[in-house]
Scaffold this motif. Structure first.
Motif, PDB file in Angstrom:
ATOM      1  N   ILE A 154       4.017   5.032  10.291  1.00  0.00           N
ATOM      2  CA  ILE A 154       2.305   4.020   9.279  1.00  0.00           C
ATOM      3  C   ILE A 154       2.371   2.853  10.159  1.00  0.00           C
ATOM      4  O   ILE A 154       1.390   2.578  10.708  1.00  0.00           O
ATOM      5  N   GLU A 155       2.913   2.405  10.543  1.00  0.00           N
ATOM      6  CA  GLU A 155       3.287   0.610  10.859  1.00  0.00           C
ATOM      7  C   GLU A 155       2.324   1.312  12.825  1.00  0.00           C
ATOM      8  O   GLU A 155       1.331   0.681  13.011  1.00  0.00           O
ATOM      9  N   TYR A 158      -1.499   2.368  11.801  1.00  0.00           N
ATOM     10  CA  TYR A 158      -2.097   0.901  12.303  1.00  0.00           C
ATOM     11  C   TYR A 158      -1.960   0.162  13.349  1.00  0.00           C
ATOM     12  O   TYR A 158      -3.290  -0.448  13.664  1.00  0.00           O
ATOM     13  N   ARG A 162      -5.974   0.080  15.127  1.00  0.00           N
ATOM     14  CA  ARG A 162      -6.289  -2.049  14.700  1.00  0.00           C
ATOM     15  C   ARG A 162      -6.528  -1.618  16.758  1.00  0.00           C
ATOM     16  O   ARG A 162      -7.533  -2.162  17.083  1.00  0.00           O
ATOM     17  N   ASN A 196     -10.625 -10.129  14.465  1.00  0.00           N
ATOM     18  CA  ASN A 196     -11.174 -11.394  13.029  1.00  0.00           C
ATOM     19  C   ASN A 196     -12.320 -10.628  12.820  1.00  0.00           C
ATOM     20  O   ASN A 196     -12.941 -10.888  13.390  1.00  0.00           O
ATOM     21  N   ASP A 198     -14.510  -8.764  10.448  1.00  0.00           N
ATOM     22  CA  ASP A 198     -15.259  -9.312   9.273  1.00  0.00           C
ATOM     23  C   ASP A 198     -16.036 -10.494   9.743  1.00  0.00           C
ATOM     24  O   ASP A 198     -17.509  -9.819  10.011  1.00  0.00           O
ATOM     25  N   LEU A 239       0.443   8.860  -0.624  1.00  0.00           N
ATOM     26  CA  LEU A 239       0.485   7.878  -0.071  1.00  0.00           C
ATOM     27  C   LEU A 239      -0.607   7.798   1.190  1.00  0.00           C
ATOM     28  O   LEU A 239      -0.996   6.190   1.785  1.00  0.00           O
ATOM     29  N   LEU A 242      -3.806   6.230  -0.010  1.00  0.00           N
ATOM     30  CA  LEU A 242      -3.005   4.694   0.087  1.00  0.00           C
ATOM     31  C   LEU A 242      -3.749   3.815   1.030  1.00  0.00           C
ATOM     32  O   LEU A 242      -3.925   2.639   1.598  1.00  0.00           O
ATOM     33  N   VAL A 243      -3.121   4.333   2.021  1.00  0.00           N
ATOM     34  CA  VAL A 243      -3.274   4.043   3.580  1.00  0.00           C
ATOM     35  C   VAL A 243      -4.924   4.406   3.855  1.00  0.00           C
ATOM     36  O   VAL A 243      -5.277   3.230   4.384  1.00  0.00           O
ATOM     37  N   ILE A 246      -6.364   1.455   2.438  1.00  0.00           N
ATOM     38  CA  ILE A 246      -6.535  -0.168   2.956  1.00  0.00           C
ATOM     39  C   ILE A 246      -6.918  -0.267   3.911  1.00  0.00           C
ATOM     40  O   ILE A 246      -8.198  -0.901   4.796  1.00  0.00           O
TER      41      ILE A 246
ATOM     42  N   MET B   1      -8.018 -10.828   6.000  1.00  0.00           N
ATOM     43  CA  MET B   1      -9.191 -10.922   6.392  1.00  0.00           C
ATOM     44  C   MET B   1     -10.610 -11.305   5.172  1.00  0.00           C
ATOM     45  O   MET B   1     -10.555 -10.537   4.573  1.00  0.00           O
ATOM     46  N   LEU B  34      -0.809  -0.458  -5.401  1.00  0.00           N
ATOM     47  CA  LEU B  34      -1.395  -0.696  -3.622  1.00  0.00           C
ATOM     48  C   LEU B  34      -1.044  -1.810  -2.470  1.00  0.00           C
ATOM     49  O   LEU B  34      -0.555  -1.864  -1.082  1.00  0.00           O
ATOM     50  N   TYR B  35      -0.293  -3.366  -3.230  1.00  0.00           N
ATOM     51  CA  TYR B  35       0.035  -4.293  -2.851  1.00  0.00           C
ATOM     52  C   TYR B  35       1.471  -4.676  -3.036  1.00  0.00           C
ATOM     53  O   TYR B  35       1.896  -5.888  -2.579  1.00  0.00           O
ATOM     54  N   LEU B  40       4.639   1.181   0.283  1.00  0.00           N
ATOM     55  CA  LEU B  40       5.049   2.049   2.015  1.00  0.00           C
ATOM     56  C   LEU B  40       3.053   1.677   2.779  1.00  0.00           C
ATOM     57  O   LEU B  40       3.274   1.399   3.839  1.00  0.00           O
ATOM     58  N   ALA B  41       2.129   2.072   2.027  1.00  0.00           N
ATOM     59  CA  ALA B  41       0.740   2.038   2.298  1.00  0.00           C
ATOM     60  C   ALA B  41       0.096   0.480   3.337  1.00  0.00           C
ATOM     61  O   ALA B  41      -0.714   0.333   4.090  1.00  0.00           O
ATOM     62  N   SER B  42       1.215  -0.271   2.159  1.00  0.00           N
ATOM     63  CA  SER B  42       0.606  -1.948   2.908  1.00  0.00           C
ATOM     64  C   SER B  42       1.859  -2.671   3.324  1.00  0.00           C
ATOM     65  O   SER B  42       1.710  -4.149   4.108  1.00  0.00           O
ATOM     66  N   TYR B  43       2.671  -2.479   3.710  1.00  0.00           N
ATOM     67  CA  TYR B  43       3.990  -3.505   3.578  1.00  0.00           C
ATOM     68  C   TYR B  43       3.925  -4.017   5.742  1.00  0.00           C
ATOM     69  O   TYR B  43       4.013  -5.261   5.894  1.00  0.00           O
ATOM     70  N   SER B  44       3.334  -2.471   6.560  1.00  0.00           N
ATOM     71  CA  SER B  44       2.933  -3.149   8.015  1.00  0.00           C
ATOM     72  C   SER B  44       1.587  -3.360   7.856  1.00  0.00           C
ATOM     73  O   SER B  44       1.832  -4.109   8.908  1.00  0.00           O
ATOM     74  N   PHE B  45       1.210  -3.081   6.649  1.00  0.00           N
ATOM     75  CA  PHE B  45      -0.590  -3.614   7.630  1.00  0.00           C
ATOM     76  C   PHE B  45      -0.656  -5.455   6.834  1.00  0.00           C
ATOM     77  O   PHE B  45      -1.422  -5.882   7.964  1.00  0.00           O
ATOM     78  N   PHE B  46      -0.624  -5.787   6.323  1.00  0.00           N
ATOM     79  CA  PHE B  46      -0.202  -6.853   6.012  1.00  0.00           C
ATOM     80  C   PHE B  46       0.730  -7.940   6.510  1.00  0.00           C
ATOM     81  O   PHE B  46       2.168  -7.711   6.011  1.00  0.00           O
ATOM     82  N   ILE B  54      -3.141 -11.592  -1.664  1.00  0.00           N
ATOM     83  CA  ILE B  54      -3.793 -10.754  -1.907  1.00  0.00           C
ATOM     84  C   ILE B  54      -3.188 -10.338  -3.748  1.00  0.00           C
ATOM     85  O   ILE B  54      -4.244 -10.280  -4.484  1.00  0.00           O
TER      86      ILE B  54
END
Ligand SMILES: Nc1ncnc2c1ncn2[C@@H]1O[C@H](COP(=O)(O)OP(=O)(O)O)[C@@H](O)[C@H]1O
Ligand SMILES: [Mg+2]
Lengths: 312, 216
Positions: A154-155, A158, A162, A196, A198, A239, A242-243, A246, B1, B34-35, B40-46, B54
């Motif tokens: 998943i990392e 992302y 990006r 950045n 946004d 999952l 959820l991804v 995000i 962001m 989610l947070y 699993l869905a957010s840990y590597s995003f932020f 958040i």
């Protein structure tokens, strides 16, 4: 670049071993069975194995023939498969890594892919986030991300999303004489950079509403898909959703979840026998899941192209 | 962001202005999922820091909107700023169905209703991590947090139904020890906390006092 008349679906993400080639090959088989003239292109140069997944043991020709000018056109490197409507451009016998493809070579391949006369073209991109990989991903607005339900995979997704996002913004800034506007935005607010987006977008819209709106429209044209492969019973079935949430919330990119594909030990057997999994085990959960992904992909696509027609 | 314009609490929770307390609670739970730390869905995003921020933003929005009084005064602020048409505010919707709100509030409290308690107990018995933690003979603050996360009960729910301040609850879960109340109170607090999770409150409190060295 002139818009292609084919539907191009690049497939990327995850790590090596996530199942991108398995997913791409299977999706190709399903699309071909639905009567769509389908071409698979193996761009995972250096680790090409898409041919094995769809039951072609030793492709006679490959993309390297075109790169090395042994083949006069990209079309000449296409090989048939035993499945009606399904063809392949193999990446086998290629010592080159896609990241090292020279700019000229890359541009030539990109240009020629869009000219190929197929209904659907699937690109197996392999892992990694090199500029070259991303440029192939950006050949279409509707790339498919594949991940396994694991943190590392998943990392990587992302990271890829990006990179795709930033590269697209950079492309727009470059090609449409936006550079000075972007610089102005950054002068007014030092945080308004491509990392950045946004804020950059908001600043640009304020400074030049027309150009800002153009950039916004370009980014809004993306309609990515996400599938989760090697899904096991104990994994969280939400999952993927959820991804997507995000990404939609925090990068403002449209991305739709198209399904979980079950893990099945027999995938390995099928690969070893050089016979497509869908041919050997058509009634398994995994086969069912793949068909579900394919049909959601097609219905999402139909919906978004209808929406686009209305918008135009 | 960050958006250049500050989001309202309603926008943060992604609920309409006239959302019922039940909708607000649901929205909060979804965002929490989610947070939260184990997502699993957010840990590597932020980064860890961004995610905490958040989460605390969402908590703040939730705590304000779930309480009728604070929600109404928050709405008054929005109306004054012109960001909420008066007729769309919850106050209007609340005029008649106030009793429903109280009814819902009663049935939804943490483990206060029989059904919720049963759900929690089933979840606990089915979750190996919970069983494992409960089998130990001493518990730490981090263990409490793990239990709560596994049972999917937000800290705010516990704060709401026990009336224990949220910073104290956080300290009990291993946060700032300076915020911890004296041992005499602490044991009672842990009992209330355990009750919210439908766990054996006496056992949990004993083990916690032992595990944190507070039982002398
Ligand atoms: N759904 C699945 N269930 C079980 N094994 C799988 C599945 N998808 C892929 N695999 C296994 O993973 C291996 C790597 O898959 P591959 O498609 O080559 O990955 P990638 O192209 O992402 O590097 C395959 O040989 C196969 O054995
Ligand atoms: Mg591959």
């Amino acid at each position: 670049m002139a818009p292609s008349s084919s539907q191009i679906w690049p497939i990327g993400g995850g790590k090596g071993g996530t199942g991108k080639s398995f997913f791409t090959g299977s999706l190709g088989i399903l699309l071909a069975k639905l009567g769509r003239r389908t071409l698979l292109i193996d761009l995972d140069l250096g680790a090409a194995n898409l041919h094995t997944i769809i039951g072609v043991s030793h492709p006679e020709k490959s993309l390297s023939d075109f790169i090395r000018k042994k083949a006069a056109s990209l079309e000449e490197t296409i090989v048939p498969t035993s499945i009606p409507n399904l063809s392949l451009i193999s990446g086998a016998m290629n010592a080159l890594d896609i990241a090292n493809l020279a700019h000229e070579q890359k541009a030539k391949i990109l240009r020629n892919i869009t000219k190929l006369p197929y209904d659907c073209i699937l690109l197996d991109l392999g892992a990694g986030t090199s500029f070259n990989t991303i440029d192939f991903f950006l050949l279409s607005d509707s790339g498919i991300f594949l991940t396994a339900p694991e943190p590392t995979s998943i990392e990587n997704i992302y990271r890829l999303i990006r990179s795709v996002y930033f590269r697209k913004i950079r492309q727009v800034l470059k090609t449409h004489a936006f550079q000075s506007l972007a610089e102005e935005a950054q002068q007014q607010n030092e945080k308004a950079t491509v990392s950045n987006p946004d804020l950059l977008l908001a600043m640009m819209k304020e400074l030049d509403p027309e150009k800002g709106a153009f950039l916004e429209k370009t980014l809004a044209a993306f309609s990515f898909k996400l599938a989760v492969n090697q899904f096991r019973k104990q994994d969280n079935p939400n999952l993927g959703e959820l991804v997507c949430r995000i990404v939609q919330k925090h990068l403002a990119l449209k991305i739709d979840f198209i399904g979980n594909v079950a893990f099945d030990d027999r995938v390995h057997n099928a690969v070893c026998k050089t016979t497509p999994f869908l041919t050997l085990y058509p009634y398994t959960q995994t086969a069912l899941d793949l068909r579900e992904c394919c049909s959601r992909l097609l219905s999402e696509e139909a919906a978004s192209s209808a929406a686009q027609r209305i918008a135009e | 962001m960050k958006n250049p314009r500050q989001q309202t609490y309603y926008e943060k929770l992604e609920v309409p202005h006239d959302a019922s307390p039940l909708e607000i609670r649901r929205a909060y739970k979804k965002l929490f999922e989610l947070y939260q730390d184990e997502s699993l869905a957010s840990y590597s995003f932020f980064s860890e820091e961004d995610r905490k921020e958040i989460l605390s933003d969402i908590e703040e929005a939730y705590l304000t909107l779930i309480n009728t009084e604070s929600r109404m005064s928050y709405d008054d602020g929005l109306i004054a700023l012109g960001r909420l048409p008066e007729e769309k505010s919850y106050r209007d919707a609340a005029k008649e169905p106030v009793p429903i709100y109280h009814l819902q509030k009663k049935t939804m409290g943490v483990a206060s209703s029989g059904r919720r308690k049963e759900e929690l107990q089933t979840l606990a018995s089915r979750t190996p991590a919970v069983r494992e933690i409960l089998s130990r003979d001493a518990l730490t603050g981090a263990d409490l947090e793990k239990l709560r996360a596994a049972l999917e009960v937000p800290l705010e729910e516990i704060a709401e139904s026990t009336n224990i301040r949220i910073d104290i609850l956080r300290a009990m879960e291993g946060g700032d020890p300076a915020t911890l109340p004296p041992a005499v109170y602490l044991k009672g607090f842990v009992k209330s906390y355990a009750r919210c999770l439908a766990l054996d409150e006496h056992a949990v409190a004993e083990k916690y006092m032992k595990g944190t060295g507070k039982n002398e």
